[in-house]
Design an enzyme around this catalytic site. Structure first.
Site, PDB file in Angstrom:
ATOM      1  N   TYR A 130      41.681 107.729 104.517  1.00 55.71           N
ATOM      2  CA  TYR A 130      43.055 107.505 104.954  1.00 55.71           C
ATOM      3  C   TYR A 130      43.171 107.625 106.468  1.00 55.71           C
ATOM      4  O   TYR A 130      42.345 108.240 107.129  1.00 55.71           O
ATOM      5  CB  TYR A 130      44.012 108.516 104.299  1.00 55.71           C
ATOM      6  CG  TYR A 130      43.790 109.938 104.771  1.00 55.71           C
ATOM      7  CD1 TYR A 130      44.489 110.457 105.866  1.00 55.71           C
ATOM      8  CD2 TYR A 130      42.870 110.768 104.132  1.00 55.71           C
ATOM      9  CE1 TYR A 130      44.268 111.755 106.302  1.00 55.71           C
ATOM     10  CE2 TYR A 130      42.649 112.068 104.572  1.00 55.71           C
ATOM     11  CZ  TYR A 130      43.350 112.554 105.651  1.00 55.71           C
ATOM     12  OH  TYR A 130      43.129 113.830 106.089  1.00 55.71           O
ATOM     13  N   PHE A 172      47.749 111.154 113.795  1.00 56.62           N
ATOM     14  CA  PHE A 172      47.575 112.598 113.670  1.00 56.62           C
ATOM     15  C   PHE A 172      46.420 112.984 112.769  1.00 56.62           C
ATOM     16  O   PHE A 172      46.014 114.148 112.741  1.00 56.62           O
ATOM     17  CB  PHE A 172      48.867 113.266 113.178  1.00 56.62           C
ATOM     18  CG  PHE A 172      49.420 112.696 111.902  1.00 56.62           C
ATOM     19  CD1 PHE A 172      48.955 113.113 110.669  1.00 56.62           C
ATOM     20  CD2 PHE A 172      50.422 111.729 111.946  1.00 56.62           C
ATOM     21  CE1 PHE A 172      49.456 112.595 109.492  1.00 56.62           C
ATOM     22  CE2 PHE A 172      50.942 111.200 110.778  1.00 56.62           C
ATOM     23  CZ  PHE A 172      50.455 111.627 109.548  1.00 56.62           C
ATOM     24  N   ASP A 173      45.854 112.020 112.047  1.00 56.03           N
ATOM     25  CA  ASP A 173      44.718 112.358 111.179  1.00 56.03           C
ATOM     26  C   ASP A 173      44.049 111.072 110.698  1.00 56.03           C
ATOM     27  O   ASP A 173      44.703 110.039 110.540  1.00 56.03           O
ATOM     28  CB  ASP A 173      45.198 113.164 109.965  1.00 56.03           C
ATOM     29  CG  ASP A 173      44.070 113.910 109.272  1.00 56.03           C
ATOM     30  OD1 ASP A 173      42.931 113.886 109.785  1.00 56.03           O
ATOM     31  OD2 ASP A 173      44.317 114.508 108.208  1.00 56.03           O
ATOM     32  N   ILE A 202      51.394 116.873  99.977  1.00 59.15           N
ATOM     33  CA  ILE A 202      52.827 116.651 100.152  1.00 59.15           C
ATOM     34  C   ILE A 202      53.377 115.746  99.061  1.00 59.15           C
ATOM     35  O   ILE A 202      52.665 114.937  98.469  1.00 59.15           O
ATOM     36  CB  ILE A 202      53.137 116.071 101.543  1.00 59.15           C
ATOM     37  CG1 ILE A 202      52.399 114.747 101.773  1.00 59.15           C
ATOM     38  CG2 ILE A 202      52.798 117.071 102.643  1.00 59.15           C
ATOM     39  CD1 ILE A 202      52.779 114.046 103.079  1.00 59.15           C
ATOM     40  N   TYR A 228      56.840 116.896 105.722  1.00 51.58           N
ATOM     41  CA  TYR A 228      56.863 118.273 106.198  1.00 51.58           C
ATOM     42  C   TYR A 228      58.259 118.752 106.590  1.00 51.58           C
ATOM     43  O   TYR A 228      58.419 119.873 107.067  1.00 51.58           O
ATOM     44  CB  TYR A 228      55.896 118.424 107.373  1.00 51.58           C
ATOM     45  CG  TYR A 228      54.474 118.164 106.975  1.00 51.58           C
ATOM     46  CD1 TYR A 228      53.781 119.055 106.152  1.00 51.58           C
ATOM     47  CD2 TYR A 228      53.808 117.010 107.385  1.00 51.58           C
ATOM     48  CE1 TYR A 228      52.485 118.816 105.766  1.00 51.58           C
ATOM     49  CE2 TYR A 228      52.496 116.766 107.003  1.00 51.58           C
ATOM     50  CZ  TYR A 228      51.849 117.667 106.199  1.00 51.58           C
ATOM     51  OH  TYR A 228      50.563 117.414 105.804  1.00 51.58           O
ATOM     52  N   PHE A 273      50.947 106.278 106.144  1.00 55.15           N
ATOM     53  CA  PHE A 273      49.536 106.393 105.781  1.00 55.15           C
ATOM     54  C   PHE A 273      49.039 105.075 105.212  1.00 55.15           C
ATOM     55  O   PHE A 273      49.747 104.416 104.443  1.00 55.15           O
ATOM     56  CB  PHE A 273      49.329 107.461 104.704  1.00 55.15           C
ATOM     57  CG  PHE A 273      49.536 108.876 105.149  1.00 55.15           C
ATOM     58  CD1 PHE A 273      48.489 109.608 105.697  1.00 55.15           C
ATOM     59  CD2 PHE A 273      50.774 109.478 105.016  1.00 55.15           C
ATOM     60  CE1 PHE A 273      48.671 110.920 106.099  1.00 55.15           C
ATOM     61  CE2 PHE A 273      50.967 110.789 105.413  1.00 55.15           C
ATOM     62  CZ  PHE A 273      49.916 111.516 105.959  1.00 55.15           C
TER      63      PHE A 273
END
Length: 313
Positions: free
Chosen positions: A234, A245-246, A263, A289, A305
């Protein structure tokens, strides 16, 4: 039951679920020869059914060991395999020696990766038994991960593993038919093969306050269930800014986790999607979040995502 697994805390699995066992009718009334001889623990019962375990008198074993109770007649297991097991676990405390749980009670499959994340005694023991076999493992505190050395000692654990089979390895990338779907305001370019898709979230479009999931490539595997552990690749970015961020692709290693532990946007967005699919998701703050800022993620962010579902177990 996770607490009973403290000695296996390095393993990112619940380890308390089972499939319909491979019942070859084998019955054992005495232990077999193996490394450590099972520390005197006796296992009886048919492979494919909940075993009966008898403990020796005296102090519980302080050294980990394994023992092949029934070798099995199917395919062998090698390092790197993901073995599907039925299991039963006990606390060997020298008092009640209470059962902590059994996958024969939960009636759901569990998969264990035979790799360096599990104790050495299991790395070796699993390779000595075949499909349809039964393995006894005594896991004392000497098998604890190094990072847990400062934690209170757990009772010695006794596991009985019945080998159901081996899970096929995860896919390398999404595979299937491109659907032509898209998410307004977001661009995903799929280069093909095992290469990571490019996700762009720089847009003036206002994000939806609802979860939006679009299937870019529709896989042909089984549909993901909410209770399963997923293997995925991902990339995650913030809506509007294109700030990443990832990314598991950038780390070069797929991520593996229980779907129930992430989540809500992932839980709701990926349940029911076939393995092998590539999806893009827009997740509103209340399913992400919320008001809590995370590393690289401001509070009240809409997350985007792109996800390849490589496996589910």
């Amino acid at each position: 039951m996770r607490r009973a697994m403290a000695v296996l805390a390095a393993v990112p699995l619940i380890l308390f679920a089972a499939a319909c066992g491979s019942d070859d009718g084998a019955s054992t009334g005495a232990t077999a020869t193996g490394a450590g001889a099972g520390a005197g623990v006796k296992v009886t019962g048919d492979v494919g059914g909940k075993p009966t375990v008898t403990f020796p008198a005296g102090t519980p074993a302080s050294k980990s060991s394994y023992e092949v109770i029934q070798p099995g007649t199917g395919d062998g297991i090698k390092a790197g395999d993901r073995v599907i097991v039925n299991l039963t676990v006990y606390n060997w405390d020298g008092k009640g020696n209470a059962v902590q749980g059994s996958s024969y009670d939960t009636k759901k499959p569990e998969t264990i990766a035979v790799d360096q994340q599990i104790p050495q005694v299991l790395q070796e023991g699993f390779t000595k038994v075949k499909h349809g076999g039964r393995l006894l493992a005594v896991l004392a505190n000497d098998s604890m991960a190094q990072q847990q050395a400062t934690q209170p000692a757990e009772p010695t654990k006794v596991f009985v593993f019945d080998i159901v089979g081996t899970q096929p390895p995860p896919l390398k990338a999404a595979t299937g038919k491109e659907t032509g779907e898209s998410l307004k305001g977001v661009k995903v370019v799929s280069p093909g093969g095992d290469k990571a898709p490019t996700l762009t979230t720089k847009t003036d479009e206002k994000p939806s306050d609802k979860l939006v999931v679009k299937t870019l490539i529709e896989g042909t595997g089984p549909k993901v269930e909410a209770s399963q552990t997923l293997t995925v690749h991902y990339t995650g970015k913030l809506w509007g800014s294109d700030k990443q961020f990832d990314s598991s692709w950038e780390r070069g290693q797929p991520a593996e986790f229980p779907l129930s532990g992430v989540i809500k946007g992932w839980q709701q967005g990926l349940a029911g999607v076939p393995v092998g699919s590539r999806v893009v998701m827009s997740i509103p703050p209340d399913l992400g979040y919320g008001d809590q800022a995370q590393q690289g993620i401001p509070a009240k962010s809409t997350l985007v995502f792109v996800v390849d579902i490589l496996g589910a177990s």
